[in-house]
Design an enzyme around this catalytic site. Structure first.
Site, short mmCIF file in Angstrom:
data_model
loop_
_atom_site.label_atom_id
_atom_site.label_comp_id
_atom_site.label_asym_id
_atom_site.label_seq_id
_atom_site.Cartn_x
_atom_site.Cartn_y
_atom_site.Cartn_z
N GLU A 42 -9.98 15.61 49.12
CA GLU A 42 -8.97 16.07 48.17
C GLU A 42 -8.80 14.92 47.20
O GLU A 42 -8.23 13.89 47.54
CB GLU A 42 -7.68 16.40 48.95
CG GLU A 42 -6.63 17.10 48.15
CD GLU A 42 -5.65 16.11 47.58
OE1 GLU A 42 -5.87 15.67 46.44
OE2 GLU A 42 -4.69 15.78 48.29
N CYS B 280 -1.73 13.34 42.66
CA CYS B 280 -3.10 13.85 42.42
C CYS B 280 -3.05 15.17 41.68
O CYS B 280 -4.04 15.59 41.10
CB CYS B 280 -3.85 13.97 43.74
SG CYS B 280 -2.93 14.83 45.00
#
Lengths: 699, 699
Positions: free
Chosen positions: A255, A294
């Protein structure tokens, strides 16, 4: 604070190799981190054997229950985590996402685990697959826990949430974990992990913790292990290149930070609620956690006609942001995690500024409430503007992991989609608009490049949870630049830690392997009527076969008259024949269900407490007047729900006089456990009952 | 034969760089293969743009229909493929698996695609996820086609099946493909592909074919592309190390040869059917396709007490095997694909022979029917025996990709599991036994290391499809050494070519994005009763709200009497109160369903042809005597089935007088299309009907 590791059944204190971690706010050393001296091969083996064996002996529900207990426990000791987190630059609001958000994630997984997984060691995936004409050979998919260890490599921005969102699905799956926090916030993760160890909730060996370098750990990975990584593209690619990871096809869930976009739809001009919601969200995104997320919006894509107005709206809102120490009550935005991080962000802003111009914020100076930018890693929000986004490269590829975003204009929906997809794979995108056609077109156009798409409009504005917030029931991850991984998504995330296996064999073998009865498997005659048997004693496979009942034309007409359902297929011989499915009047499906219940129900007070539903009912063959039906009722699956009762899933099959199946369904009942079977009514009431029953027979 | 490629919209003939392919039977040159001169970057872009755009405009059903048409077309031109295949060493039986098996795989995918996927461009994954208290914000997962190209790298052993099992799911998903056959059997794949091109079934650009090297193709891959690879571990690892593949997180599905095991269960001694079935399967496995199958049984694990007898049984059976030219009528086993392959197998047998001894077969010489082993790549079946398998390494790691297997003994189930799992991940394993306890223990113990587990016993012996045969509805792949990938598995395999995206927004937005109505979305008032509207004209979201009906105690008693369902919760006030769910007598669930139908059904002959089922029915709140119920009926989803009719999924909600939901379910009906609405009955029959109807009202 010396941050210890927890491996091989105890705390490990390093003696050398320490990295100093400084406060993001005032630069003082707050922790020292080192993993020197850890035998990683041993720790991995210890987790796989000691922890793995213990976890695999438990059922999904037992493991989910532990996750719930951890959530309750952590809810009681949040204050210390908040206090420690301030030195990472996180404001109280940021901490809420990290700490309370992490606890809520545990609750969500615990609840999903108990509701959506069986109380068993094996989970079933999908329906039984017929593989043969005679039905003696069938197939089904099962999930079993992988027999390795899961290494969780977390990012620095959410030390608590990051640990817990990975822990919950792995533990529920039955896989031991080894957590490696990011060094800049390792002391927060450590405080949390200390609490996990202290709680003694998890079996020995099932949770380990390594603060500092992972050493040669990845070189010892096998094909049963899993790595779940959150962080940068470059680190992720490097780790995936480890020989053992490649050679052994280690499952690697990546991720990665990505260049997430928000798109203002064509019709959402100034004055619409969506225009304001867009501006609000951009500001929230780049100030929350000082933009170190993120999922943060890096590209704000706006119809060219509204770009100037959007820019001035954003500037107006950003001028109200107060950068400051999380311990200062006026601060609305905290610091970056470290000076190194701030240097990095400034360098990236410089790169971006070659293709875009800064329209808000000074990357090298900011006024700080309760501190100063010389001693703390504070930085102003920065907005850039790139007027030719399809001609630019860096704005779609260079991520300034801080309070930074770039405005870009578009003409027409196709261009908006093209710009968003230039990110080449992102964790999430959001679309702001209220016109169904254009919003839907954008969503479908960007979906292949995104793991999550959020649509914000006036209808959901109050309750929407934000562009940047991954939620436990939804997948988190994205293709391409975002790493190609997937986390969470409810039980989907649990299955990442399990192996899916197709099992083939006789219906009987599939039944015993999966512990779920299926047609074709042996029918175990019930010693008593199964409605008399308390939850614990009921055996899966136990079968009741009813008497036969004829369905007459008078029944059909009586049912129609009673219920009002005079559909032509039941009432009109000629019209019924006009349907391609019937050769004349047929019984109502609901009449059949009702007669079936009449045939299998045992009326007396007993363990069956309620019928609470049906699944997958199919009427397979019409029943005509004069046909005779009978029922087979088999315990298919049992799921404990409370100490007082559990859920019983029954496989119900209706046959006609030729033994053809006319209907098939799953019936759901709640059944009392032995201790809680409702007791016989007291005499006076019993009398009352018998009166009622007599009156019934007179109807 | 010069094998051409098909790229950029036309056939490509190379002018240089040819590799000669020789017949496996007699060594003559049968084909020349080269991909020299292909512009790979252009071919990939052509596929993505021209082919991808065309495929994405179609629905799942339209794409599945093409796959079915291909299956029908290929069924008509099998003879040429059979004839060509003989030169690869394949016998007629081997060809059946390859050619007919490939065609059956197409049919299976086409059927699954139409039955299990919607007639839409977006597929839905899982239930609507509530994300907010007030219900204005919800989430759901969708699948959209990836906007890249799928590169299919096939193995030489099944040139037809290998191409088709990868083609079907990719095309149904909406992804264009580029097929790269293995060179040794490229001429067979080419003949098949020629037929695909000739058929003009697939849109321009959606299928391309490269015979020979893939050149720099992999270096041009993006995060939207997919590679699906079948072959050796070393090639797979090398391809995955391509910079573009790693950097862009290209989805790489690897299916690698592995050291598959068969286990004879402890109780399955000589004299049991399972003992003989085991021996038969071993022989079948190593002789079919001369053992050149990624799933072939390489390790035969047998209770030590029965090992000698199993060995002699195998030897007896193997002595009857006739190695020979596929064109010789006596041959029961063909040749390896090439001399190089035979050299490789012999070298591997030598490696294995350091830990095991050969107990059957001579690796360097064999008598050949209709040929000789000097001119053709023929080889004898070889059985080795390793008496200390847990002390050995090569037998669990070195794969002789030919007619070779190793016998090994075990003591106790745990040891059998340990030996099987020493393969460190395999495509499949099989278990032979009839004792539920030991078989189940073995299956659960080896499942984490296997993509597929087959249980063979006397009950399924006649219909079981074999250890080595992957089936379209089941996943094919395995962890660790087997590559960690997954192919097929019905629609699971389709989703490998799609991106899963979590979509969040208002219920209305989720409805319009997914084209499936969900509660909370707008209810579109139907202009007429929806039962009057033909299939095509019915709009998703169209809603009918019924009148209200009181449920009386008399209704409950009448229903009980009529159906025979006198369950205490309906009949006995005191007993009902004893259930934790009720505060007194409640209406039967089936009574509510029946009344609901009475409230929403329009009785006259019309487009609704039949009620064929219910899904996900939940009774959410008890209905007590005196409560008043009403129904909301909304078109949730429409699926065309035949020209004459389609399936309508209705969302049905029952409310009480307080607007609480008392029951919720999906109702399924078949509805006629406009042209096929059953016509009004002819006069004489109409009279008959009215008589019936009168009699009904008299009931």
């Amino acid at each position: 604070m010396r941050v210890r590791s927890y491996v091989n059944g105890g705390w490990h204190e390093a003696r050398s190799g320490f990295t100093e971690v400084r406060s993001a706010i005032d630069g003082r050393v707050v922790a020292e981190v080192s993993s020197d001296g850890i035998d990683f091969a041993k720790a991995l083996a210890y987790g796989r054997n000691v922890g793995g064996n213990a976890l695999r002996r438990m059922t999904f529900h037992e493991r989910a229950e532990m996750v719930k207990r951890l959530a309750l426990r952590l809810a009681d000791c949040k204050d210390r985590l908040y206090e420690l987190s301030y030195d990472t630059g996180a404001t109280k609001k940021d901490c809420f996402f990290d700490i309370d958000g992490g606890i809520m994630t545990l609750f969500s997984f615990a609840s999903k685990g108990r509701r959506e997984l069986p109380n068993a060691r094996v989970a079933i995936d999908g329906a039984l697959e017929p593989l043969s004409k005679e039905g003696t050979f069938v197939g089904r998919h099962i999930y079993t826990p992988r027999e390795g260890i899961a290494i969780h490599i977390n990012a620095y921005n959410f030390p608590c949430w990051g640990m817990l969102e990975k822990l919950a699905p792995a533990i529920i799956a039955g896989m031991p974990i080894l957590v490696k926090p990011a060094t800049p916030s390792a002391y927060v993760a450590y405080a949390l992990f200390e609490e996990i160890v202290r709680s003694q909730i998890f079996p020995e060996g099932s949770v380990q913790f390594v603060a500092g370098s992972l050493g040669d750990a990845l070189e010892h990975l096998s094909g049963q292990d899993v790595v779940s990584f959150t962080g940068s593209h470059s680190t992720s690619t490097a780790l995936q290149s480890t020989a053992a990871v490649r050679e052994n096809a280690v499952r690697f869930i990546a991720e990665q930070d990505s260049l997430n976009a928000a798109i203002l739809a064509p019709e959402a001009g100034p004055g619409t609620p969506e225009f304001d919601l867009f501006a609000k969200e951009i500001v929230r995104e780049i100030t929350a956690k000082a933009g170190q997320r993120c999922t943060c919006i890096r590209r704000a894509i706006v119809p060219s006609a509204y770009l100037d107005e959007m820019q001035s709206t954003l500037v107006g809102r950003l001028q109200k942001v107060v950068v400051g120490s999380p311990r200062d009550e006026h601060a609305t935005m905290g610091a970056l995690v470290s000076f190194a991080q701030r240097d990095d962000v400034r360098a990236r802003v410089e790169e971006l500024a070659r293709e875009a111009r800064i329209v808000y914020g000074d990357p090298v100076h900011v006024n700080v409430a309760g501190g100063d930018d010389g001693h703390g890693a504070f930085m102003s929000p920065v907005v850039l503007r790139c007027d030719k986004p399809l001609a630019a490269k860096a704005v779609h590829a260079v991520e300034a992991f801080g309070p930074v975003t770039t405005l870009m204009p578009y003409e027409g929906i196709a261009e908006a989609i093209a710009i968003a997809n230039r990110g080449e794979g992102s964790l999430c995108a959001s679309v702001f608009g209220y016109n169904a056609d254009s919003v839907d077109e954008i969503v479908r156009g960007i979906a292949p490049f995104h793991g999550r798409v959020l649509v914000v409009d006036r209808d959901c504005a109050k309750e929407q949870t934000g562009h940047g917030s991954p939620l436990a029931p939804l997948v988190h991850g994205g293709p391409g630049r975002a790493g190609g991984g997937e986390e969470m998504g409810g039980v989907r995330g649990v299955f990442h830690y399990m192996q899916r296996t197709a099992v083939q064999g006789s219906p009987q073998r599939l039944f015993t392997v999966t512990a779920q009865w299926n047609p074709g498997a042996a029918e175990d005659p019930a010693p008593r009527h199964p409605f008399e048997i308390p939850f614990e004693s009921l055996r899966v496979g136990e079968t009741f076969r009813s008497a036969t009942r004829e369905v007459t034309l008078a029944d059909i007409e009586r049912f129609a008259e009673f219920t009002g359902d005079k559909f032509y297929a039941h009432m009109d011989e000629a019209a019924a024949k006009a349907s391609p499915f019937f050769k004349g009047r047929v019984a109502h499906g609901y009449l059949l269900l009702s007669f079936a219940a009449g045939l299998f129900v045992k009326p007396e007070l007993g363990p069956v407490l309620a019928n609470y539903g049906l699944d997958s009912l199919r009427f397979l063959k019409p029943v005509y007047p004069g046909d005779r039906v009978r029922v087979r009722l088999t315990v298919k699956e049992k799921t404990p729900r409370k100490p007082e009762y559990g859920e019983v899933r029954w496989s119900v099959t209706l046959f006609n006089q030729d033994d053809d199946v006319v209907a098939q369904y799953d019936l759901l009942t709640m059944n009392a456990t032995k201790e809680h079977v409702p007791s016989a009514v007291i005499p006076s009431e019993a009398n009352a009952v018998s009166v009622v029953e007599e009156s019934v027979s007179g109807v």
